[in-house]
Design a protein around this motif. Structure first.
Motif, PDB file in Angstrom:
ATOM      1  N   ASP A 291       0.834  -1.214   0.000  1.00  0.00           N
ATOM      2  CA  ASP A 291       0.000   0.000   0.000  1.00  0.00           C
ATOM      3  C   ASP A 291       0.860   1.252   0.000  1.00  0.00           C
ATOM      4  OD1 ASP A 291      -2.322  -1.410  -0.110  1.00  0.00           O
ATOM      5  OD2 ASP A 291      -2.826  -1.173   2.012  1.00  0.00           O
ATOM      6  N   LEU A 293       3.825   1.563  -1.201  1.00  0.00           N
ATOM      7  CA  LEU A 293       4.441   1.717  -2.528  1.00  0.00           C
ATOM      8  C   LEU A 293       3.456   2.292  -3.535  1.00  0.00           C
ATOM      9  CD1 LEU A 293       6.915   1.103  -4.397  1.00  0.00           C
ATOM     10  CD2 LEU A 293       5.779  -1.047  -4.938  1.00  0.00           C
ATOM     11  N   VAL A 294       2.286   1.679  -3.621  1.00  0.00           N
ATOM     12  CA  VAL A 294       1.381   2.071  -4.709  1.00  0.00           C
ATOM     13  C   VAL A 294       0.669   3.391  -4.416  1.00  0.00           C
ATOM     14  CG1 VAL A 294       1.063  -0.315  -5.438  1.00  0.00           C
ATOM     15  CG2 VAL A 294      -0.637   0.732  -3.941  1.00  0.00           C
ATOM     16  N   SER A 295       0.564   3.776  -3.161  1.00  0.00           N
ATOM     17  CA  SER A 295      -0.148   5.031  -2.886  1.00  0.00           C
ATOM     18  C   SER A 295       0.794   6.213  -2.696  1.00  0.00           C
ATOM     19  CB  SER A 295      -1.038   4.873  -1.656  1.00  0.00           C
ATOM     20  OG  SER A 295      -0.255   4.702  -0.498  1.00  0.00           O
ATOM     21  N   ARG A 296       2.108   5.969  -2.641  1.00  0.00           N
ATOM     22  CA  ARG A 296       3.048   7.068  -2.387  1.00  0.00           C
ATOM     23  C   ARG A 296       4.284   7.087  -3.274  1.00  0.00           C
ATOM     24  NH1 ARG A 296       1.539   9.263   2.940  1.00  0.00           N
ATOM     25  NH2 ARG A 296      -0.616   8.543   3.055  1.00  0.00           N
ATOM     26  N   GLN A 297       4.672   5.948  -3.844  1.00  0.00           N
ATOM     27  CA  GLN A 297       6.029   5.887  -4.390  1.00  0.00           C
ATOM     28  C   GLN A 297       6.134   5.208  -5.753  1.00  0.00           C
ATOM     29  OE1 GLN A 297       9.254   5.880  -1.438  1.00  0.00           O
ATOM     30  NE2 GLN A 297       8.040   4.486  -0.226  1.00  0.00           N
ATOM     31  N   LEU A 298       5.040   5.095  -6.464  1.00  0.00           N
ATOM     32  CA  LEU A 298       5.090   4.351  -7.724  1.00  0.00           C
ATOM     33  C   LEU A 298       4.822   5.271  -8.906  1.00  0.00           C
ATOM     34  CD1 LEU A 298       5.425   1.347  -8.598  1.00  0.00           C
ATOM     35  CD2 LEU A 298       2.921   1.212  -8.674  1.00  0.00           C
ATOM     36  N   TYR A 299       5.679   5.202  -9.906  1.00  0.00           N
ATOM     37  CA  TYR A 299       5.416   5.952 -11.131  1.00  0.00           C
ATOM     38  C   TYR A 299       4.183   5.392 -11.835  1.00  0.00           C
ATOM     39  CZ  TYR A 299       9.908   8.404 -10.912  1.00  0.00           C
ATOM     40  OH  TYR A 299      10.950   9.204 -10.543  1.00  0.00           O
ATOM     41  N   VAL A 300       3.573   6.219 -12.655  1.00  0.00           N
ATOM     42  CA  VAL A 300       2.378   5.801 -13.385  1.00  0.00           C
ATOM     43  C   VAL A 300       2.691   4.641 -14.328  1.00  0.00           C
ATOM     44  CG1 VAL A 300       2.636   7.450 -15.301  1.00  0.00           C
ATOM     45  CG2 VAL A 300       0.332   6.734 -14.570  1.00  0.00           C
ATOM     46  N   ARG A 315      11.910  10.263  -0.573  1.00  0.00           N
ATOM     47  CA  ARG A 315      10.781  10.584   0.282  1.00  0.00           C
ATOM     48  C   ARG A 315       9.500  10.236  -0.497  1.00  0.00           C
ATOM     49  NH1 ARG A 315       8.743  14.836  -2.142  1.00  0.00           N
ATOM     50  NH2 ARG A 315      10.189  15.988  -3.458  1.00  0.00           N
ATOM     51  N   ALA A 522      -1.991  13.052 -11.245  1.00  0.00           N
ATOM     52  CA  ALA A 522      -1.238  12.570 -10.075  1.00  0.00           C
ATOM     53  C   ALA A 522      -1.652  13.341  -8.831  1.00  0.00           C
ATOM     54  CB  ALA A 522       0.259  12.730 -10.311  1.00  0.00           C
ATOM     55  N   HIS A 523      -1.501  12.701  -7.702  1.00  0.00           N
ATOM     56  CA  HIS A 523      -1.742  13.319  -6.399  1.00  0.00           C
ATOM     57  C   HIS A 523      -1.016  14.665  -6.329  1.00  0.00           C
ATOM     58  CE1 HIS A 523      -1.596  13.952  -2.063  1.00  0.00           C
ATOM     59  NE2 HIS A 523      -2.446  12.939  -1.897  1.00  0.00           N
TER      60      HIS A 523
ATOM     61  N   ASP B 587      -6.387  20.425  -4.028  1.00  0.00           N
ATOM     62  CA  ASP B 587      -6.828  19.859  -2.752  1.00  0.00           C
ATOM     63  C   ASP B 587      -6.348  18.412  -2.643  1.00  0.00           C
ATOM     64  OD1 ASP B 587      -8.066  19.576  -0.369  1.00  0.00           O
ATOM     65  OD2 ASP B 587     -10.109  19.853  -1.120  1.00  0.00           O
ATOM     66  N   ILE B 588      -5.774  18.077  -1.497  1.00  0.00           N
ATOM     67  CA  ILE B 588      -5.387  16.668  -1.316  1.00  0.00           C
ATOM     68  C   ILE B 588      -6.423  15.909  -0.493  1.00  0.00           C
ATOM     69  CG2 ILE B 588      -2.895  17.037  -1.554  1.00  0.00           C
ATOM     70  CD1 ILE B 588      -2.689  16.824   1.491  1.00  0.00           C
ATOM     71  N   TRP B 591      -8.317  12.813  -2.087  1.00  0.00           N
ATOM     72  CA  TRP B 591      -7.528  11.812  -2.810  1.00  0.00           C
ATOM     73  C   TRP B 591      -7.472  10.475  -2.077  1.00  0.00           C
ATOM     74  CZ3 TRP B 591      -4.788  11.801  -7.506  1.00  0.00           C
ATOM     75  CH2 TRP B 591      -4.974  12.955  -8.267  1.00  0.00           C
ATOM     76  N   ASN B 593      -6.413   7.391  -0.616  1.00  0.00           N
ATOM     77  CA  ASN B 593      -5.115   6.732  -0.733  1.00  0.00           C
ATOM     78  C   ASN B 593      -4.627   6.641  -2.172  1.00  0.00           C
ATOM     79  OD1 ASN B 593      -3.261   5.912   1.119  1.00  0.00           O
ATOM     80  ND2 ASN B 593      -3.754   3.728   0.945  1.00  0.00           N
ATOM     81  N   ALA B 594      -5.312   7.347  -3.086  1.00  0.00           N
ATOM     82  CA  ALA B 594      -4.947   7.207  -4.499  1.00  0.00           C
ATOM     83  C   ALA B 594      -3.701   8.020  -4.812  1.00  0.00           C
ATOM     84  CB  ALA B 594      -6.098   7.676  -5.374  1.00  0.00           C
ATOM     85  N   LEU B 595      -2.858   7.469  -5.649  1.00  0.00           N
ATOM     86  CA  LEU B 595      -1.707   8.219  -6.145  1.00  0.00           C
ATOM     87  C   LEU B 595      -2.023   8.799  -7.520  1.00  0.00           C
ATOM     88  CD1 LEU B 595       1.232   9.110  -5.791  1.00  0.00           C
ATOM     89  CD2 LEU B 595       1.949   6.816  -6.479  1.00  0.00           C
ATOM     90  N   TYR B 596      -2.859   8.091  -8.277  1.00  0.00           N
ATOM     91  CA  TYR B 596      -3.293   8.558  -9.599  1.00  0.00           C
ATOM     92  C   TYR B 596      -4.798   8.393  -9.700  1.00  0.00           C
ATOM     93  CZ  TYR B 596       1.656   7.987 -10.403  1.00  0.00           C
ATOM     94  OH  TYR B 596       3.008   8.072 -10.282  1.00  0.00           O
ATOM     95  N   ARG B 597      -5.426   9.251 -10.484  1.00  0.00           N
ATOM     96  CA  ARG B 597      -6.852   9.099 -10.721  1.00  0.00           C
ATOM     97  C   ARG B 597      -7.208   9.789 -12.031  1.00  0.00           C
ATOM     98  NH1 ARG B 597      -9.443  13.256  -6.148  1.00  0.00           N
ATOM     99  NH2 ARG B 597      -9.428  15.099  -7.518  1.00  0.00           N
ATOM    100  N   PRO B 601      -7.367  17.258  -9.956  1.00  0.00           N
ATOM    101  CA  PRO B 601      -7.504  17.704  -8.564  1.00  0.00           C
ATOM    102  C   PRO B 601      -8.543  18.813  -8.474  1.00  0.00           C
ATOM    103  CG  PRO B 601      -5.199  17.728  -9.256  1.00  0.00           C
ATOM    104  CD  PRO B 601      -6.013  17.477 -10.475  1.00  0.00           C
TER     105      PRO B 601
END
Lengths: 631, 631
Positions: A291, A293-300, A315, A522-523, B587-588, B591, B593-597, B601
């Motif tokens: 979780d 990795l995929v929600s914070r640290q993974l490229y698209v 980070r 992206a977030h 706005d975060i 989001w 837990n999503a990193l991409y959507r 935003p």
């Protein structure tokens, strides 16, 4: 609990993967052997000759790339072996046997096997697990030995490696008199599980378990080991054992840190062990880390590990595009981990990532001609990035090769009464579900099209649950069995549709995954992608290359309202669906010699074509971008 | 031809620079001496004691930072000396004299002077000009000696350094029997010109000229020198002599390349020599290189040299923000170069850049309290950047210190019948124009306000041309003399308004530079800044800090139509004009837990305050951005 399909039963006889698997088998495998020969990787096994001069200098860490040359031909043997059953090849077998013979000859009387130390510094073996990759190399030889044994039935290599494992077992462990060490570069752990699955020798599983359990125990083994060498632990080049995921016990880790490939290999072993030992604590640690990795640290693209300095993570939300390290090996290894997680816990959150790396950040690591590579898979370029024939540290070519030559195993898993389909693409698969033999014929233009036909050829009617992954990217799915619609609202769990019935010969499942062009955002914490958009269709992430655009894609601004259309282009590098539309381009013509000015750039219309990211850098070199500014 | 004003005649008795100059004199200079002592920099001069263990390890290039410790106290002496005339300080003089005494004692009989080689490896002196900075260190000692001599009239240090220069002269040159070498880290060249301006010894000028003319001659001296050491030139760590601007003769260079500080020091010497030798070819080379720098390779802050790997330049338009190296020394040295160019060719294109670095990319290198520093001056941060008390390689603190303690010289230049004003800020300047003494009283709130009063106090009426820089950022300027408007359409040449008259006691020139908030856009080839805008008011570039915003400024989108107001905030770090407005923030909150959507935003309004970039990182640590997304 699921077991991966035997990849040798899965034949890619058409569609997307036919040409890739053929290219890897016919071009990649033989040219890689040639490179190993040309570049002196195989010479290290000429134990009867004195060691030649170093071809790779010693790094500040004390490591030369030559310390782990064994791993490269180990991985090549593994990749090559995966082709042998379906495509017997005496020439290839002879080449492997030649390597095995030398390995056997060089192996020390006590079972120790590492060409660097045997030839150059036998007295220093096992004195620096922190830096010198001994078990990492042995792990790759072990994976090669298991694969070669499974492909050919020959035991010689396997027996050599079992002796090496016996030696490791006699040397390391929690028992009195043994060293309580573990290799800083994980790999042996997952290799030992593979060995265990062949030998069923519980000591092999126990050794893997020991390495994973011991990892990160404080005070650190590496501190004591450094002092024994007369060094201060504070002089460690990488400063923190987080570099090797050895900064705390693995079950306490919440954030994915350090060297990306090491992390993925460790987590793959943890998933395996949670499976084999029925260890929920490891599964829970894996879930948390996945979780993170995929929600914070993974490229698209599925790439991971943004930084070159530690070949890994920095980070959270640090995902720079042009300087992305995103090593091919790391993406491939995320495939390994995701796949293993899905065997323990059939959830599309795992296999969605497997699909992402497969069609994007891993596949981008190999050229369409099968003999050029990327180590770093950047998401943006100004044209400075080129694929290369061979690398200073050629870990990636053999990694992507073994991923593709064993691809069938990633498509299907079976349980006692279940058949799960994780990936889509034309192939013919011979599978065993419980006691039943099932031939499954998958026909589709996937990933260019979301329509899939699955036809069953069964000897006799067989009752099992078919579990079909509904891709995370898909917003509209339709499934029918012999023409009768399946109510997906009722049958989807964790991203898999379950269809239980008695399957008969000739039954057909038709799937329609709606596949519009999607804009991906992206977030907001990923500052590099702020105000930008990526284009994705189905599982495929797109990019724009300068060679198509006639200018740098970095200067484009994509209107939020612009319609983007998809078109199959048979002429593009063996055929691929491209995206087309019109964007605005920041004009450079009216800037004269100014670098800054108070008027915004003027914008003019520019039609564009986007191609699948995995196909980039196969034509004229130039700039490339995935993330486009949106206006 | 212009000569810089004697800085000791320029007193910052109010306004912006009063507190900065006082802080540097009262805090920076004494604390830097303390650090030099604490960190062992001065111990290297205890020639009668054996050399201690290394405190800075040898780098892959063969260089330890300790090789050039001399340069650090050399620069400190220079910075300190600049304060002594206006502010005599016996304690400070005693400290400098103590260093000089040790230097004199340690100097070798033949004049050689470098603490590392004398103490540690006398046999290896002059064997590696490519990597080991011997003349760089001597150059900084020489600049210190010249400054100390000018401040105090004492000759001891100057004589020591003249003997060292005699030794260099006897060792290097085009004459038979001499080594045809030159230091890879430029510095001695400009120091020799300074020496020449004191001694008027033509051999000092000739030696500087030799070093500049010899540079980049092929085959390279460094190739031969490496072979003499038994090394292959191909093993050079930095791969190309472009790193040291030694890849081709300086007059053939068109693009600014390599290590940024080296480049600026070289170009400063080239500007000096074009002046002293009346050498148009050097001026032309400087013009080309200056244009290349400012039109392709300069940050909006005046920072330069984007890359840490070579501490310098990469490709044109490569100006990443968060990883900007933009060393303080390089910005200071661009100030040196720009200033020297303006003496040869009075053109505001040069002094505009001097002003840019002064109020932005150089000043950012020192904290408001005068004892914390930045080496790298990034244009964007996620909060990981902190000012430090002292640095592993503390070249920057003493560089910014000497820039500020000699600041007066950058404000004014005089010719035989001209007085040029380059910079604005309250001060009282005693100047000599031709034979006349002129006291000029400049009063202004600049850079917070564009209204400036210049009052003349002359003993007797004096005819000369006053040349006033009209800043490049200014779109509307008004100038009056004793209330009568000057027609600027008629009198501006190369960005300077020329007013020729007989100046009388009490004459007043009033200047009004309109100073609205400006939005700055970067050339579309600077992909990092695409779709982004920077805020500037007058010469000051602004940034937004997390501590003011309560969130990461990277998430802001500034509407193109938003009005931004300026307000003087007396409470902000000693007082500064801040900019205020309302932006949209990605706005975060939605989001999860999503990193991409697939949905962009959502944006919400957020008031913001921007502060001068040079003041950043003086309060709570946090994220910072100069370039904001514009919508």
């Amino acid at each position: 609990r699921y077991r991966p399909a035997d990849h040798t039963g899965v034949v890619f006889d058409g569609g997307f993967w036919q040409s890739w698997t053929e290219t890897v088998r016919n071009v990649t495998i033989p040219t890689q052997h040639k490179r190993l020969e040309e570049e002196g990787f195989l010479e290290v096994l000429d134990f009867d000759k004195p060691a030649g001069p170093l071809v790779r200098p010693i790094q500040p860490s004390g490591l030369s790339m030559q310390h782990f040359f064994d791993s490269d031909f180990g991985k090549w043997i593994e990749a090559a072996s995966y082709t042998l059953k379906a495509h017997p090849n005496a020439v290839l077998e002879t080449k492997i046997d030649a390597i095995v013979e030398k390995l056997e000859k060089g192996q020390m009387a006590d079972g120790y096997l590492n060409s660097w130390f045997i030839r150059r510094e036998p007295d220093r073996r096992w004195t620096n697990l922190r830096d010198l990759h001994e078990m990492y190399s042995m792990g790759h030889l072990l994976e090669g030995a298991v694969a070669y044994h499974e492909a050919t039935g020959k035991r010689r290599f396997l027996d050599v490696m079992i002796r090496a494992v016996d030696h490791i077992m006699a040397t390391f462990g929690a028992e009195p008199g043994k060293l309580r060490g573990y290799d800083a570069h994980e790999e042996i752990e997952l290799a030992l599980v593979k060995l265990y699955r062949v030998t069923r020798d519980p000591r092999h599983l126990k050794l893997a378990t020991y390495f994973v359990d011991e990892r990160g125990r404080m005070p650190s083994y590496y501190d004591g080991e450094a002092r024994k060498r007369g060094e201060s632990p504070d002089d460690y080049v990488y400063k923190t054992y987080a570099y090797s995921q050895a900064h705390m016990p693995v079950r306490d880790q919440h954030q994915v840190v350090g060297h990306a490939v090491r992390a993925m290999y460790l987590f793959s072993a943890m998933a395996d062990l949670s499976h084999e030992n029925d260890d929920r604590t490891l599964k829970e640690a894996c879930d948390r880390l996945f979780d993170n990795l995929v929600s914070r640290q993974l490229y698209v693209t599925g790439g991971l590990g943004p930084s070159a300095s530690n070949e890994g993570f920095t980070r959270e939300f640090d995902l720079p595009n042009e300087t992305a390290y995103a090593e091919t090996c790391a993406a491939v290894a995320l495939g390994f981990w995701s796949h293993r997680m899905a065997q323990v816990d059939l959830d599309s959150k795992f296999t969605d990532r497997l699909e992402t790396v497969l069609y994007n950040g891993a596949l981008s690591g190999i050229s369409r001609d099968g003999e050029h590579y990327f180590y770093e898979n950047v998401l943006e370029s100004h044209g400075q990035h080129r694929r290369w024939k061979w690398h200073y540290c050629p870990c990636c070519p053999t990694n992507i090769a073994r991923f593709i030559t064993s691809l069938g195993q990633y498509f299907y898993s079976t349980g006692d009464h279940e058949l799960a389909i994780h990936l889509y693409g034309t192939n013919c698969a011979d599978l065993t579900v419980g006691d039943s033999f099932v031939r499954l014929i998958q026909e589709t233009q996937y990933p260019w099209d979301g329509d899939i036909s699955l036809r069953f050829a069964v000897e006799r009617p067989s009752r099992f649950q078919l579990r079909l992954r509904i891709p995370g990217w898909c917003r509209q799915a339709q499934i029918s069995v012999n023409g009768a619609a399946v109510d997906l609202d009722q049958c989807v769990t964790k991203g898999y549709a379950a269809i239980s019935r008695e399957w008969r010969n000739g039954d057909e499942v038709r799937i329609g995954f709606s596949m519009p062009v999607e804009r991906i955002y992206a977030h907001p914490a990923v500052s590099e992608d702020g105000g930008r958009v990526a284009l994705r269709r189905g599982p495929v992430v797109y990019c724009i290359e300068e060679t198509d655009l006639g200018g740098e894609p970095q200067r484009l601004r994509l209107p939020a309202s612009e319609e983007i259309s998809a078109r199959y282009d048979a002429a593009l590098l063996g055929g691929a669906t491209v995206l087309e539309g019109t964007a605005l381009e920041a004009d450079i013509a009216d800037w004269q010699n100014a670098l800054y000015r108070t008027a915004p750039p003027s914008l003019k219309e520019r039609p564009f074509k986007a191609i699948p990211y995995h196909l980039w850098a196969n034509r004229e070199p130039g700039a490339m971008a995935i993330w486009l500014q949106e206006v």
